[in-house]
Design a protein around this motif. Structure first.
Motif, PDB file in Angstrom:
ATOM      1  N   ILE A 283       0.811  -1.232   0.000  1.00  0.00           N
ATOM      2  CA  ILE A 283       0.000   0.000   0.000  1.00  0.00           C
ATOM      3  C   ILE A 283       0.840   1.275   0.000  1.00  0.00           C
ATOM      4  CG2 ILE A 283      -1.969  -1.105   1.136  1.00  0.00           C
ATOM      5  CD1 ILE A 283      -1.061   0.198   3.780  1.00  0.00           C
TER       6      ILE A 283
ATOM      7  N   ILE B 124       3.594   4.218   1.681  1.00  0.00           N
ATOM      8  CA  ILE B 124       3.524   5.028   2.903  1.00  0.00           C
ATOM      9  C   ILE B 124       3.260   6.482   2.517  1.00  0.00           C
ATOM     10  CG2 ILE B 124       4.836   5.783   4.939  1.00  0.00           C
ATOM     11  CD1 ILE B 124       6.481   3.066   4.369  1.00  0.00           C
TER      12      ILE B 124
ATOM     13  N   ARG C 299       2.532   4.420  14.081  1.00  0.00           N
ATOM     14  CA  ARG C 299       1.904   3.624  13.029  1.00  0.00           C
ATOM     15  C   ARG C 299       1.408   4.591  11.958  1.00  0.00           C
ATOM     16  NH1 ARG C 299      -1.730  -0.423  13.517  1.00  0.00           N
ATOM     17  NH2 ARG C 299      -0.241  -1.643  12.344  1.00  0.00           N
TER      18      ARG C 299
ATOM     19  N   LEU D 124       2.203  -3.143  16.588  1.00  0.00           N
ATOM     20  CA  LEU D 124       2.428  -2.282  17.746  1.00  0.00           C
ATOM     21  C   LEU D 124       3.180  -1.000  17.395  1.00  0.00           C
ATOM     22  CD1 LEU D 124       3.573  -4.867  20.416  1.00  0.00           C
ATOM     23  CD2 LEU D 124       1.480  -3.540  20.422  1.00  0.00           C
ATOM     24  N   GLY D 125       3.715  -0.958  16.183  1.00  0.00           N
ATOM     25  CA  GLY D 125       4.481   0.241  15.811  1.00  0.00           C
ATOM     26  C   GLY D 125       5.873   0.264  16.427  1.00  0.00           C
TER      27      GLY D 125
ATOM     28  N   GLY E 137       8.320  -2.319  15.404  1.00  0.00           N
ATOM     29  CA  GLY E 137       9.223  -3.123  14.581  1.00  0.00           C
ATOM     30  C   GLY E 137      10.314  -2.283  13.933  1.00  0.00           C
TER      31      GLY E 137
HETATM   32  P1  ADP Z   1       3.795  -2.018  12.811  1.00  0.00           P
HETATM   33  O1  ADP Z   1       4.032  -2.774  11.542  1.00  0.00           O
HETATM   34  O2  ADP Z   1       3.643  -2.903  13.999  1.00  0.00           O
HETATM   35  O3  ADP Z   1       2.738  -0.984  12.719  1.00  0.00           O
HETATM   36  P2  ADP Z   1       6.458  -0.944  12.358  1.00  0.00           P
HETATM   37  O4  ADP Z   1       7.342  -0.158  13.297  1.00  0.00           O
HETATM   38  O5  ADP Z   1       7.034  -2.178  11.778  1.00  0.00           O
HETATM   39  O6  ADP Z   1       5.127  -1.215  13.153  1.00  0.00           O
HETATM   40  O7  ADP Z   1       6.029   0.008  11.176  1.00  0.00           O
HETATM   41  C1  ADP Z   1       5.589   1.327  11.486  1.00  0.00           C
HETATM   42  C2  ADP Z   1       4.652   1.820  10.404  1.00  0.00           C
HETATM   43  O8  ADP Z   1       5.382   1.942   9.166  1.00  0.00           O
HETATM   44  C3  ADP Z   1       3.511   0.893  10.085  1.00  0.00           C
HETATM   45  O9  ADP Z   1       2.423   1.076  10.970  1.00  0.00           O
HETATM   46  C4  ADP Z   1       3.175   1.311   8.660  1.00  0.00           C
HETATM   47  O10 ADP Z   1       2.409   2.486   8.676  1.00  0.00           O
HETATM   48  C5  ADP Z   1       4.528   1.680   8.068  1.00  0.00           C
HETATM   49  N1  ADP Z   1       5.141   0.587   7.287  1.00  0.00           N
HETATM   50  C6  ADP Z   1       6.185  -0.172   7.640  1.00  0.00           C
HETATM   51  N2  ADP Z   1       6.529  -1.030   6.662  1.00  0.00           N
HETATM   52  C7  ADP Z   1       5.659  -0.807   5.649  1.00  0.00           C
HETATM   53  C8  ADP Z   1       5.477  -1.362   4.333  1.00  0.00           C
HETATM   54  N3  ADP Z   1       6.282  -2.325   3.867  1.00  0.00           N
HETATM   55  N4  ADP Z   1       4.482  -0.873   3.559  1.00  0.00           N
HETATM   56  C9  ADP Z   1       3.674   0.117   4.008  1.00  0.00           C
HETATM   57  N5  ADP Z   1       3.794   0.688   5.239  1.00  0.00           N
HETATM   58  C10 ADP Z   1       4.770   0.239   6.043  1.00  0.00           C
END
Ligand code: ADP
Length: 371
Positions: free
Chosen positions: A302, A304, A318, A330-331, A333
């Protein structure tokens, strides 16, 4: 500067008064004292004078200095003066010129009684703190509450599935029928246990990193091998996505905690899968450039939105298009992954994103000496 209770502290009341006056005058918190039936200013420090636009305050009534605030504040001041206790008024709006032209700001006013030796109330102390301090406190509280509610939701989902799967398997084992299906139920249950374990480890690691205590077990390892394992693990969780790996033919020696680097790659791959709910192709490439190794994870998800990009690596953030209803998480990773990459002398960044997907890049130093 000597502490006040030191043996050399002045005993003379005038000297003590001078010290107290300096203390009040130097305070960054706006402080004032009001007394009399009309609540006239008797003392006001420079920080408080700024609230009155810099004009002389002493001798003026509260209503003269703050005509807009007085209707809301005077009943509270009155109560403190007559009854005691304290009163706080949040969100008082003031237009101040602090060198950048007139700006509106929000303040928290606190009123407490001023007692004389007999215990009688002789005045009211007034403190004012800019509400941005308070707003930061409230934001931290809100973030903590939001985290607790998301974390319990995230933990409950695999737990509920786990409970259901083990109950079904138990019934099947008890009747002796469908043993093959019972085995499949238990295999799915152990996947949920792994998911729970990963989630708990992420939460624990976030706490450890914040406390500066994440231990790393550094040893010579092969980045290509770590990436291969991560890709296999991620592929095993989905049959709607195809993960292609390129460039892993050559061994790439790194000095690293292989489990932590695998965790970074798993985070990137799980996100690539999660944020591409239609299913699609994910491409992982490895390449060496000088003394650095670069791993890219490209998805067709999708993307960002621009307003989310700057905060992606903040803890608990997130993205605006990652609503909990559609995408669990959880935001933490990306925050964890960046910290781990940096602790290895590496970098992690969002290289490209758009409506057709995103590319995350992880760069690590290649080991210089033979292992
Ligand atoms: P989580 O996946 O648990 O929400 P992360 O810290 O891994 O937490 O990611 C933070 C935010 O970054 C996500 O909530 C999402 O909005 C965005 N994000 C991360 N990786 C992707 C991706 N591959 N494609 C789209 N959005 C992403």
């Amino acid at each position: 500067m000597e502490p006040l209770q030191d043996a050399q502290s002045p005993q003379d009341p005038r000297a003590i008064r001078r010290l107290l006056e300096q203390l009040v005058a130097g305070s960054p918190i706006a402080m004032a004292v009001l007394d009399g039936a009309e609540y006239r200013f008797r003392i006001a420090n420079p920080a408080f004078a700024i609230l009155a636009g810099g004009r002389p305050l002493i001798g003026c009534t509260y209503a003269e200095v703050f005509p807009d605030l007085a209707p809301a504040h005077l009943p509270s001041i009155d109560h403190v003066y007559r009854v005691g206790g304290g009163a706080t008024i949040d969100d008082a709006s003031l237009t101040l010129d602090r060198g950048r032209g007139p700006e509106q700001s929000r303040w928290r006013f606190s009123f407490t009684p001023l007692y004389e030796q007999s215990g009688a109330i002789v005045g009211v102390q007034c403190y004012a703190v800019e509400a941005t301090w308070r707003a930061a406190e409230m934001l931290a509280e809100q973030e903590k509450d939001a985290f607790l509610s998301i974390a319990s939701h995230e933990l409950r989902t695999p737990l509920t599935t786990l409970k259901g799967l083990t109950q079904i398997a138990h019934r099947r084992l008890a009747t002796g029928h469908d043993l093959g299906k019972a085995r499949a139920n238990l295999a799915m249950a152990s996947q949920q246990i792994v998911r729970l374990e990963e989630l708990l480890n992420k939460i624990l690691d976030t706490g450890r990193i914040k406390a500066g205590e994440l231990p790393l077990a550094i040893e010579r390892c092969d980045l290509s091998e770590i990436v291969r394992v991560a890709v296999l693990r991620a592929q095993a969780t989905t049959d709607r996505h195809t993960i292609k790996l390129k460039g892993d033919e050559v061994a790439l020696p790194i000095d690293a905690d292989s489990q932590k680097i695998e965790q970074v790659l798993i985070n990137l791959l799980y996100n690539a899968i999660k944020f591409d709910p239609q299913g699609g192709r994910i491409e992982v490439t490895i390449e060496a450039s000088g003394d650095r190794a670069l791993v890219r994870v490209c998805d067709s998800g999708i993307g960002i939105p621009s307003e989310g990009r700057a905060r992606l690596f903040e803890p608990f953030y997130r993205g605006p298009n990652a609503s909990l209803r559609h995408f669990s998480g959880l935001g933490i990773g990306l925050y964890l992954s960046l910290q781990i990459a940096q602790r290895h002398g590496g970098r992690l960044w969002l290289e490209a994103t758009g409506e057709s997907g995103s590319v995350f890049a992880l760069e690590l130093p290649i080991a210089a000496e033979p292992g």
